[in-house]
Write an enzyme that holds these catalytic residues in place. Sequence first.
Site, PDB file in Angstrom:
ATOM      1  CB  ILE A  65      -0.967   0.022   1.211  1.00 11.01           C
ATOM      2  CG1 ILE A  65      -1.691  -1.317   1.353  1.00 11.01           C
ATOM      3  CG2 ILE A  65      -1.979   1.155   1.060  1.00 11.01           C
ATOM      4  CD1 ILE A  65      -2.566  -1.421   2.604  1.00 11.01           C
ATOM      5  N   PRO A  66       1.559   1.508  -1.133  1.00 12.01           N
ATOM      6  CG  PRO A  66       2.227   1.676  -3.360  1.00 12.01           C
ATOM      7  CD  PRO A  66       1.572   0.760  -2.386  1.00 12.01           C
ATOM      8  CG  HIS A  67       0.800   5.373   2.494  1.00 10.87           C
ATOM      9  ND1 HIS A  67       1.191   4.070   2.733  1.00 10.87           N
ATOM     10  CD2 HIS A  67       1.140   6.071   3.598  1.00 10.87           C
ATOM     11  CE1 HIS A  67       1.732   3.991   3.941  1.00 10.87           C
ATOM     12  NE2 HIS A  67       1.726   5.187   4.483  1.00 10.87           N
ATOM     13  N   GLY A  68       1.430   8.423   0.338  1.00 10.69           N
ATOM     14  CA  GLY A  68       2.128   9.652   0.698  1.00 10.69           C
ATOM     15  C   GLY A  68       1.158  10.806   0.710  1.00 10.69           C
TER      16      GLY A  68
END
Length: 151
Positions: A65-68
């Site tokens: 779950i790549p997030h930013g």
Amino acid sequence: MKISELLNPQAIVADLQAREKDLALAELTDALIAGEPSLNRDEVIEVLQEREKLGSTGIGDGVAIPHGKLAGIPELMLAFGKSSAGVDFESMDGQPAHLFFLLVAPEESVGVHLKTLARISKLLKDPAVRQKLMDAEDPQAIYQVILDEEA
């Protein structure tokens, strides 16, 4: 707020081609931009890569779950990708990631960002859901799995 309300079906990649982390982040970013052309590709990728430096967003069980957080966006945005071959995402369990939710939130958001991460984690914790997503062959079928699970 439901995942299906945040995820634009245009931002679903049913067959990710990338085999390494940075290329997967770029491919997922391109999917996000397909649904929201106002985003700056380089800014999104940079934010995601910075977050990955803190620790992998590969949570195990074939899920990442790549997030930013990004300044200047009006609301939280999602993209989804599926990789049959898998991507080495430096996941906690050492296994390749096959299912990806990319999440970009407004810089000032806290609650909705964390709630969405929790919803995605809960959805993908179920092995049956992960299998349904892996079996879905096109973006519409993937979106339908998410709709059905949230119903």
